[in-house]
Design a protein around this motif. Structure first.
Motif, short mmCIF file in Angstrom:
data_model
loop_
_atom_site.label_atom_id
_atom_site.label_comp_id
_atom_site.label_asym_id
_atom_site.label_seq_id
_atom_site.Cartn_x
_atom_site.Cartn_y
_atom_site.Cartn_z
N THR A 19 0.86 -1.19 0.00
CA THR A 19 0.00 0.00 0.00
C THR A 19 0.89 1.24 0.00
O THR A 19 2.10 1.14 0.23
CB THR A 19 -0.88 0.04 1.26
N ARG A 20 0.28 2.39 -0.23
CA ARG A 20 1.06 3.63 -0.16
C ARG A 20 1.66 3.82 1.23
O ARG A 20 2.78 4.27 1.38
CB ARG A 20 0.20 4.84 -0.54
N ARG A 21 0.90 3.46 2.25
CA ARG A 21 1.41 3.56 3.63
C ARG A 21 2.61 2.63 3.82
O ARG A 21 3.59 2.98 4.47
CB ARG A 21 0.32 3.24 4.63
N GLY A 22 2.54 1.43 3.23
CA GLY A 22 3.66 0.49 3.30
C GLY A 22 4.90 1.04 2.62
O GLY A 22 6.02 0.90 3.14
N ALA A 23 4.73 1.69 1.47
CA ALA A 23 5.87 2.28 0.76
C ALA A 23 6.49 3.39 1.59
O ALA A 23 7.72 3.50 1.69
CB ALA A 23 5.43 2.80 -0.61
N SER A 24 5.65 4.22 2.20
CA SER A 24 6.15 5.30 3.05
C SER A 24 6.88 4.73 4.26
O SER A 24 7.96 5.22 4.64
CB SER A 24 4.98 6.18 3.49
N SER A 25 6.32 3.69 4.85
CA SER A 25 6.97 3.05 6.00
C SER A 25 8.32 2.46 5.63
O SER A 25 9.28 2.53 6.40
CB SER A 25 6.07 1.97 6.58
N VAL A 53 14.89 4.05 -2.27
CA VAL A 53 13.91 3.18 -1.59
C VAL A 53 12.50 3.65 -1.90
O VAL A 53 11.61 2.84 -2.21
CB VAL A 53 14.15 3.15 -0.06
N ALA A 54 12.25 4.95 -1.84
CA ALA A 54 10.92 5.48 -2.11
C ALA A 54 10.44 5.13 -3.51
O ALA A 54 9.29 4.70 -3.69
CB ALA A 54 10.91 7.00 -1.91
N GLU A 55 11.30 5.28 -4.50
CA GLU A 55 10.92 4.97 -5.88
C GLU A 55 10.66 3.49 -6.08
O GLU A 55 9.67 3.09 -6.69
CB GLU A 55 11.98 5.46 -6.86
N LEU A 62 2.61 0.19 -6.89
CA LEU A 62 1.83 0.58 -8.06
C LEU A 62 1.77 -0.51 -9.13
O LEU A 62 0.71 -0.81 -9.67
CB LEU A 62 2.43 1.86 -8.66
N HIS A 63 2.90 -1.11 -9.43
CA HIS A 63 2.98 -2.06 -10.54
C HIS A 63 3.09 -3.52 -10.11
O HIS A 63 2.89 -4.41 -10.94
CB HIS A 63 4.18 -1.72 -11.43
N GLY A 64 3.43 -3.78 -8.86
CA GLY A 64 3.65 -5.15 -8.42
C GLY A 64 2.65 -5.64 -7.40
O GLY A 64 2.81 -6.71 -6.84
N HIS A 65 1.61 -4.86 -7.17
CA HIS A 65 0.63 -5.20 -6.13
C HIS A 65 -0.20 -6.42 -6.51
O HIS A 65 -0.73 -6.51 -7.60
CB HIS A 65 -0.29 -4.01 -5.89
N VAL A 66 -0.28 -7.35 -5.60
CA VAL A 66 -1.20 -8.47 -5.66
C VAL A 66 -1.96 -8.44 -4.33
O VAL A 66 -1.32 -8.43 -3.27
CB VAL A 66 -0.46 -9.82 -5.82
N PRO A 67 -3.29 -8.39 -4.37
CA PRO A 67 -4.05 -8.30 -3.12
C PRO A 67 -3.64 -9.39 -2.12
O PRO A 67 -3.49 -10.56 -2.48
CB PRO A 67 -5.50 -8.50 -3.58
N GLY A 68 -3.41 -8.96 -0.89
CA GLY A 68 -3.05 -9.89 0.17
C GLY A 68 -1.57 -10.26 0.22
O GLY A 68 -1.15 -11.03 1.08
N LEU A 113 14.15 6.35 -14.03
CA LEU A 113 15.14 7.30 -14.57
C LEU A 113 15.89 7.95 -13.41
O LEU A 113 17.12 8.09 -13.44
CB LEU A 113 14.44 8.34 -15.42
N LEU A 114 15.16 8.30 -12.36
CA LEU A 114 15.77 8.86 -11.15
C LEU A 114 16.69 7.83 -10.48
O LEU A 114 17.81 8.14 -10.10
CB LEU A 114 14.69 9.33 -10.18
N VAL A 115 16.21 6.60 -10.36
CA VAL A 115 17.02 5.53 -9.78
C VAL A 115 18.30 5.34 -10.58
O VAL A 115 19.39 5.25 -10.02
CB VAL A 115 16.22 4.20 -9.69
N ALA A 116 18.18 5.31 -11.90
CA ALA A 116 19.36 5.14 -12.76
C ALA A 116 20.36 6.28 -12.58
O ALA A 116 21.57 6.06 -12.62
CB ALA A 116 18.94 5.02 -14.22
#
Length: 139
Positions: A19-25, A53-55, A62-68, A113-116
Protein backbone atom coordinates in the motif's frame (compact mmCIF):
# COMPACT_ATOMS: atom_id res chain seq x y z
CA UNK A 1 37.19 -18.05 2.46
CA UNK A 2 36.29 -16.40 -0.81
CA UNK A 3 39.16 -14.06 -1.80
CA UNK A 4 36.75 -11.84 -3.76
CA UNK A 5 34.85 -10.84 -0.63
CA UNK A 6 36.89 -8.23 1.17
CA UNK A 7 34.29 -6.55 3.37
CA UNK A 8 31.65 -8.37 5.38
CA UNK A 9 28.13 -7.25 4.55
CA UNK A 10 25.44 -6.21 7.00
CA UNK A 11 21.89 -7.12 6.02
CA UNK A 12 18.39 -5.92 6.93
CA UNK A 13 15.14 -7.47 5.61
CA UNK A 14 11.53 -6.53 6.31
CA UNK A 15 8.15 -6.98 4.63
CA UNK A 16 5.62 -4.19 4.18
CA UNK A 17 2.00 -4.07 3.10
CA UNK A 18 1.62 -3.40 -0.59
CA UNK A 19 0.00 0.00 0.00
CA UNK A 20 1.06 3.63 -0.16
CA UNK A 21 1.41 3.56 3.63
CA UNK A 22 3.66 0.49 3.30
CA UNK A 23 5.87 2.28 0.76
CA UNK A 24 6.15 5.30 3.05
CA UNK A 25 6.97 3.05 6.00
CA UNK A 26 9.67 1.28 3.99
CA UNK A 27 11.43 4.59 3.35
CA UNK A 28 11.22 5.63 7.01
CA UNK A 29 12.41 2.25 8.30
CA UNK A 30 15.29 2.24 5.79
CA UNK A 31 16.40 5.67 7.01
CA UNK A 32 16.35 4.45 10.60
CA UNK A 33 18.37 1.35 9.72
CA UNK A 34 20.94 3.38 7.78
CA UNK A 35 21.27 5.74 10.74
CA UNK A 36 21.87 2.74 13.01
CA UNK A 37 24.61 1.62 10.59
CA UNK A 38 26.33 5.03 10.82
CA UNK A 39 24.80 6.74 7.77
CA UNK A 40 23.13 9.71 9.51
CA UNK A 41 19.74 11.19 8.63
CA UNK A 42 20.09 14.19 6.35
CA UNK A 43 23.45 13.18 4.91
CA UNK A 44 23.83 12.96 1.15
CA UNK A 45 24.14 9.17 1.33
CA UNK A 46 21.03 8.87 3.46
CA UNK A 47 19.03 11.19 1.20
CA UNK A 48 20.11 9.28 -1.92
CA UNK A 49 19.16 5.95 -0.37
CA UNK A 50 15.81 7.39 0.77
CA UNK A 51 14.96 8.48 -2.78
CA UNK A 52 15.89 5.09 -4.23
CA UNK A 53 13.91 3.18 -1.59
CA UNK A 54 10.92 5.48 -2.11
CA UNK A 55 10.92 4.97 -5.88
CA UNK A 56 11.39 1.20 -5.76
CA UNK A 57 8.78 0.77 -3.02
CA UNK A 58 6.28 3.01 -4.86
CA UNK A 59 6.81 0.96 -8.02
CA UNK A 60 6.25 -2.27 -6.10
CA UNK A 61 2.97 -0.91 -4.76
CA UNK A 62 1.83 0.58 -8.06
CA UNK A 63 2.98 -2.06 -10.54
CA UNK A 64 3.65 -5.15 -8.42
CA UNK A 65 0.63 -5.20 -6.13
CA UNK A 66 -1.20 -8.47 -5.66
CA UNK A 67 -4.05 -8.30 -3.12
CA UNK A 68 -3.05 -9.89 0.17
CA UNK A 69 0.67 -10.02 -0.71
CA UNK A 70 3.39 -7.86 0.80
CA UNK A 71 6.55 -6.49 -0.76
CA UNK A 72 9.97 -7.01 0.77
CA UNK A 73 12.75 -4.49 1.36
CA UNK A 74 16.31 -5.75 1.71
CA UNK A 75 19.29 -3.52 2.49
CA UNK A 76 22.79 -4.94 2.25
CA UNK A 77 25.65 -2.72 3.42
CA UNK A 78 29.10 -3.68 2.22
CA UNK A 79 31.43 -1.78 -0.07
CA UNK A 80 28.22 -0.32 -1.55
CA UNK A 81 24.67 -0.13 -0.29
CA UNK A 82 22.45 -2.55 -2.20
CA UNK A 83 18.74 -1.78 -2.01
CA UNK A 84 16.35 -4.52 -3.13
CA UNK A 85 12.57 -4.42 -3.35
CA UNK A 86 10.76 -7.66 -4.22
CA UNK A 87 7.09 -8.01 -5.15
CA UNK A 88 4.90 -10.86 -6.32
CA UNK A 89 4.23 -9.73 -9.89
CA UNK A 90 7.12 -11.48 -11.64
CA UNK A 91 5.35 -11.19 -14.97
CA UNK A 92 5.41 -7.37 -14.86
CA UNK A 93 9.04 -6.45 -15.37
CA UNK A 94 10.10 -2.81 -15.41
CA UNK A 95 11.67 -1.52 -18.57
CA UNK A 96 14.64 0.76 -18.87
CA UNK A 97 13.44 4.36 -19.19
CA UNK A 98 13.78 5.77 -22.67
CA UNK A 99 14.22 9.35 -23.91
CA UNK A 100 10.44 9.90 -23.91
CA UNK A 101 10.52 9.74 -20.10
CA UNK A 102 12.72 12.83 -19.98
CA UNK A 103 10.95 15.24 -22.30
CA UNK A 104 7.46 13.75 -22.51
CA UNK A 105 4.29 14.97 -20.88
CA UNK A 106 3.55 11.70 -19.10
CA UNK A 107 2.73 12.04 -15.40
CA UNK A 108 4.59 8.85 -14.52
CA UNK A 109 7.48 6.77 -15.80
CA UNK A 110 10.34 8.83 -14.46
CA UNK A 111 11.00 6.91 -11.23
CA UNK A 112 13.47 4.43 -12.71
CA UNK A 113 15.14 7.30 -14.57
CA UNK A 114 15.77 8.86 -11.15
CA UNK A 115 17.02 5.53 -9.78
CA UNK A 116 19.36 5.14 -12.76
CA UNK A 117 20.74 8.64 -12.18
CA UNK A 118 21.35 8.09 -8.45
CA UNK A 119 22.59 4.50 -8.50
CA UNK A 120 25.94 3.17 -9.67
CA UNK A 121 24.02 0.15 -11.04
CA UNK A 122 20.48 -1.19 -11.04
CA UNK A 123 18.58 -4.11 -12.48
CA UNK A 124 15.89 -6.74 -12.12
CA UNK A 125 16.16 -10.36 -11.01
CA UNK A 126 13.36 -12.78 -11.75
CA UNK A 127 12.66 -15.37 -9.06
CA UNK A 128 9.10 -16.53 -9.87
CA UNK A 129 6.66 -15.92 -8.43
CA UNK A 130 8.59 -12.81 -7.35
CA UNK A 131 10.76 -10.23 -9.01
CA UNK A 132 13.39 -8.13 -7.31
CA UNK A 133 14.35 -4.67 -8.49
CA UNK A 134 17.71 -3.64 -7.04
CA UNK A 135 19.96 -0.61 -7.04
CA UNK A 136 23.44 -0.02 -5.65
CA UNK A 137 24.56 3.31 -4.28
CA UNK A 138 27.96 4.34 -2.95
CA UNK A 139 28.47 4.63 0.78
Amino acid sequence: MNPQITTPATEFVRRFSSTRRGASSARKVALGQLDAWGIPHGSERSDTAALVVAELAANAVLHGHVPGRDFELRLVLGTVLRIEVADTRAERLPSRPGPEAVGGCAESGRGLLLVAALATAWGVEERPPRKTVWAEVGV
